[in-house]
Motif scaffolding. Structure first.
Motif, PDB file in Angstrom:
ATOM      1  N   LYS A  57       0.843  -1.189   0.000  1.00 43.98           N
ATOM      2  CA  LYS A  57       0.000   0.000   0.000  1.00 43.98           C
ATOM      3  C   LYS A  57       0.878   1.239   0.000  1.00 43.98           C
ATOM      4  O   LYS A  57       2.030   1.206   0.446  1.00 43.98           O
ATOM      5  CB  LYS A  57      -0.977   0.003   1.177  1.00 43.98           C
ATOM      6  CG  LYS A  57      -0.340   0.142   2.529  1.00 43.98           C
ATOM      7  CD  LYS A  57      -1.426   0.180   3.620  1.00 43.98           C
ATOM      8  CE  LYS A  57      -0.797   0.542   4.957  1.00 43.98           C
ATOM      9  NZ  LYS A  57      -1.775   0.626   6.020  1.00 43.98           N
ATOM     10  N   ALA A  58       0.322   2.310  -0.495  1.00 45.26           N
ATOM     11  CA  ALA A  58       1.070   3.556  -0.642  1.00 45.26           C
ATOM     12  C   ALA A  58       1.665   4.006   0.695  1.00 45.26           C
ATOM     13  O   ALA A  58       0.991   3.992   1.723  1.00 45.26           O
ATOM     14  CB  ALA A  58       0.154   4.653  -1.192  1.00 45.26           C
ATOM     15  N   GLY A  59       2.931   4.364   0.669  1.00 41.24           N
ATOM     16  CA  GLY A  59       3.601   4.921   1.832  1.00 41.24           C
ATOM     17  C   GLY A  59       4.269   3.919   2.742  1.00 41.24           C
ATOM     18  O   GLY A  59       5.055   4.293   3.615  1.00 41.24           O
ATOM     19  N   ARG A  60       3.977   2.630   2.567  1.00 44.00           N
ATOM     20  CA  ARG A  60       4.534   1.636   3.488  1.00 44.00           C
ATOM     21  C   ARG A  60       6.046   1.516   3.339  1.00 44.00           C
ATOM     22  O   ARG A  60       6.762   1.415   4.332  1.00 44.00           O
ATOM     23  CB  ARG A  60       3.865   0.287   3.242  1.00 44.00           C
ATOM     24  CG  ARG A  60       4.088  -0.703   4.338  1.00 44.00           C
ATOM     25  CD  ARG A  60       3.384  -0.304   5.620  1.00 44.00           C
ATOM     26  NE  ARG A  60       3.483  -1.404   6.574  1.00 44.00           N
ATOM     27  CZ  ARG A  60       3.717  -1.249   7.865  1.00 44.00           C
ATOM     28  NH1 ARG A  60       3.830  -0.049   8.384  1.00 44.00           N
ATOM     29  NH2 ARG A  60       3.804  -2.286   8.657  1.00 44.00           N
ATOM     30  N   LEU A  61       6.558   1.552   2.117  1.00 49.10           N
ATOM     31  CA  LEU A  61       8.007   1.501   1.906  1.00 49.10           C
ATOM     32  C   LEU A  61       8.674   2.738   2.496  1.00 49.10           C
ATOM     33  O   LEU A  61       9.730   2.648   3.129  1.00 49.10           O
ATOM     34  CB  LEU A  61       8.314   1.376   0.410  1.00 49.10           C
ATOM     35  CG  LEU A  61       9.776   1.266   0.008  1.00 49.10           C
ATOM     36  CD1 LEU A  61      10.457   0.081   0.677  1.00 49.10           C
ATOM     37  CD2 LEU A  61       9.875   1.133  -1.509  1.00 49.10           C
ATOM     38  N   ALA A  62       8.038   3.888   2.348  1.00 44.23           N
ATOM     39  CA  ALA A  62       8.581   5.126   2.925  1.00 44.23           C
ATOM     40  C   ALA A  62       8.642   5.053   4.447  1.00 44.23           C
ATOM     41  O   ALA A  62       9.539   5.645   5.065  1.00 44.23           O
ATOM     42  CB  ALA A  62       7.747   6.325   2.487  1.00 44.23           C
ATOM     43  N   GLU A  63       7.724   4.317   5.057  1.00 43.25           N
ATOM     44  CA  GLU A  63       7.776   4.145   6.508  1.00 43.25           C
ATOM     45  C   GLU A  63       9.046   3.400   6.916  1.00 43.25           C
ATOM     46  O   GLU A  63       9.681   3.739   7.911  1.00 43.25           O
ATOM     47  CB  GLU A  63       6.534   3.404   7.006  1.00 43.25           C
ATOM     48  CG  GLU A  63       5.252   4.210   6.886  1.00 43.25           C
ATOM     49  CD  GLU A  63       4.011   3.408   7.249  1.00 43.25           C
ATOM     50  OE1 GLU A  63       4.121   2.398   7.986  1.00 43.25           O
ATOM     51  OE2 GLU A  63       2.923   3.778   6.782  1.00 43.25           O
ATOM     52  N   VAL A  64       9.412   2.383   6.144  1.00 42.08           N
ATOM     53  CA  VAL A  64      10.643   1.639   6.429  1.00 42.08           C
ATOM     54  C   VAL A  64      11.854   2.550   6.297  1.00 42.08           C
ATOM     55  O   VAL A  64      12.710   2.609   7.180  1.00 42.08           O
ATOM     56  CB  VAL A  64      10.798   0.417   5.490  1.00 42.08           C
ATOM     57  CG1 VAL A  64      12.181  -0.219   5.644  1.00 42.08           C
ATOM     58  CG2 VAL A  64       9.712  -0.598   5.749  1.00 42.08           C
ATOM     59  N   THR A  65      11.930   3.280   5.187  1.00 39.40           N
ATOM     60  CA  THR A  65      13.092   4.142   4.982  1.00 39.40           C
ATOM     61  C   THR A  65      13.138   5.272   6.005  1.00 39.40           C
ATOM     62  O   THR A  65      14.225   5.705   6.397  1.00 39.40           O
ATOM     63  CB  THR A  65      13.146   4.694   3.545  1.00 39.40           C
ATOM     64  OG1 THR A  65      11.959   5.435   3.264  1.00 39.40           O
ATOM     65  CG2 THR A  65      13.305   3.559   2.534  1.00 39.40           C
ATOM     66  N   ASN A  66      11.989   5.710   6.478  1.00 40.52           N
ATOM     67  CA  ASN A  66      11.956   6.726   7.517  1.00 40.52           C
ATOM     68  C   ASN A  66      12.550   6.187   8.821  1.00 40.52           C
ATOM     69  O   ASN A  66      13.346   6.863   9.478  1.00 40.52           O
ATOM     70  CB  ASN A  66      10.521   7.221   7.744  1.00 40.52           C
ATOM     71  CG  ASN A  66      10.462   8.380   8.693  1.00 40.52           C
ATOM     72  OD1 ASN A  66      11.132   9.390   8.500  1.00 40.52           O
ATOM     73  ND2 ASN A  66       9.663   8.233   9.740  1.00 40.52           N
ATOM     74  N   VAL A  67      12.163   4.973   9.193  1.00 38.71           N
ATOM     75  CA  VAL A  67      12.699   4.351  10.412  1.00 38.71           C
ATOM     76  C   VAL A  67      14.209   4.189  10.301  1.00 38.71           C
ATOM     77  O   VAL A  67      14.959   4.517  11.231  1.00 38.71           O
ATOM     78  CB  VAL A  67      12.025   2.982  10.674  1.00 38.71           C
ATOM     79  CG1 VAL A  67      12.768   2.190  11.744  1.00 38.71           C
ATOM     80  CG2 VAL A  67      10.566   3.176  11.064  1.00 38.71           C
ATOM     81  N   LEU A  68      14.669   3.700   9.163  1.00 37.52           N
ATOM     82  CA  LEU A  68      16.111   3.498   8.975  1.00 37.52           C
ATOM     83  C   LEU A  68      16.866   4.823   8.975  1.00 37.52           C
ATOM     84  O   LEU A  68      17.945   4.935   9.572  1.00 37.52           O
ATOM     85  CB  LEU A  68      16.374   2.716   7.696  1.00 37.52           C
ATOM     86  CG  LEU A  68      15.831   1.279   7.692  1.00 37.52           C
ATOM     87  CD1 LEU A  68      16.065   0.630   6.338  1.00 37.52           C
ATOM     88  CD2 LEU A  68      16.425   0.450   8.809  1.00 37.52           C
ATOM     89  N   SER A  69      16.305   5.816   8.331  1.00 40.19           N
ATOM     90  CA  SER A  69      16.930   7.133   8.309  1.00 40.19           C
ATOM     91  C   SER A  69      17.042   7.712   9.713  1.00 40.19           C
ATOM     92  O   SER A  69      18.095   8.231  10.105  1.00 40.19           O
ATOM     93  CB  SER A  69      16.124   8.076   7.414  1.00 40.19           C
ATOM     94  OG  SER A  69      16.669   9.369   7.424  1.00 40.19           O
ATOM     95  N   ALA A  70      15.972   7.614  10.485  1.00 45.26           N
ATOM     96  CA  ALA A  70      15.969   8.149  11.855  1.00 45.26           C
ATOM     97  C   ALA A  70      16.990   7.425  12.739  1.00 45.26           C
ATOM     98  O   ALA A  70      17.542   8.013  13.662  1.00 45.26           O
ATOM     99  CB  ALA A  70      14.565   8.041  12.452  1.00 45.26           C
ATOM    100  N   ALA A  71      17.241   6.146  12.444  1.00 44.43           N
ATOM    101  CA  ALA A  71      18.209   5.364  13.212  1.00 44.43           C
ATOM    102  C   ALA A  71      19.627   5.493  12.650  1.00 44.43           C
ATOM    103  O   ALA A  71      20.548   4.826  13.112  1.00 44.43           O
ATOM    104  CB  ALA A  71      17.793   3.901  13.234  1.00 44.43           C
ATOM    105  N   ASN A  72      19.797   6.343  11.633  1.00 45.87           N
ATOM    106  CA  ASN A  72      21.089   6.579  10.985  1.00 45.87           C
ATOM    107  C   ASN A  72      21.658   5.288  10.367  1.00 45.87           C
ATOM    108  O   ASN A  72      22.845   5.010  10.454  1.00 45.87           O
ATOM    109  CB  ASN A  72      22.091   7.204  11.958  1.00 45.87           C
ATOM    110  CG  ASN A  72      23.227   7.890  11.237  1.00 45.87           C
ATOM    111  OD1 ASN A  72      23.045   8.421  10.138  1.00 45.87           O
ATOM    112  ND2 ASN A  72      24.406   7.874  11.834  1.00 45.87           N
ATOM    113  N   ILE A  73      20.768   4.522   9.731  1.00 45.50           N
ATOM    114  CA  ILE A  73      21.150   3.276   9.058  1.00 45.50           C
ATOM    115  C   ILE A  73      21.260   3.558   7.565  1.00 45.50           C
ATOM    116  O   ILE A  73      20.355   4.111   6.960  1.00 45.50           O
ATOM    117  CB  ILE A  73      20.091   2.171   9.286  1.00 45.50           C
ATOM    118  CG1 ILE A  73      19.901   1.879  10.764  1.00 45.50           C
ATOM    119  CG2 ILE A  73      20.435   0.914   8.493  1.00 45.50           C
ATOM    120  CD1 ILE A  73      21.082   1.253  11.447  1.00 45.50           C
TER     121      ILE A  73
END
Length: 142
Positions: A13-29
């Protein structure tokens, strides 16, 4: 040498992949390589990252279904026949490729990431043939 890959189960569904990249970005991964395979209702995101334990923890904390899988990353010449030479070698030994994906490394080489049915035997064959096997630290030009 095995590389640890993170697999994330995602609703399609729309936005779900962006949620993953947001979590990784926030964790500096940092994502070093990825593959996304989908059906009409869900997908499997496969990632090679710079810190798989930290990434797994961050994603689980954000309610993602996450698994770790050992794969093999190979550096091969970026020219016609580079992939074929690896597949021929493994095929002769009866080793099956369950899935694979690739990323560009530089003008001369590419990185092929494989999941094999017999991972340890594949590693032995590849080492014996002098194939360059990469670690998490150097996948895709890191």
């Amino acid at each position: 040498m095995k590389v640890e890959q993170i697999s994330v189960f995602l609703e399609n569904k729309a936005g779900r992949l962006a949620e993953v990249t947001n979590v990784l970005s926030a964790a500096n991964i940092n994502i070093r390589a990825l593959s996304l395979a989908d059906t009409s209702e869900f997908g499997i995101l496969r990632l090679i990252v710079d810190d798989h334990e930290k990434a797994k923890a961050a994603l689980k904390e954000n309610d993602f279904t996450v698994g770790l899988t050992s794969v093999v990353a190979l550096e091969v010449p970026h020219k016609p026949g580079g992939l074929n030479s690896i597949l021929q070698l493994l095929g002769l030994k009866g080793i099956n490729v369950e899935y694979m994906y690739a990323c560009w490394l530089n003008n001369e080489n590419a990185v092929l990431i494989f999941r094999f049915n017999r991972l340890d035997q594949a590693l032995e064959v590849l080492k014996e043939e002098g194939v360059t096997i990469l670690s998490n630290a150097v996948v895709c030009g890191s």
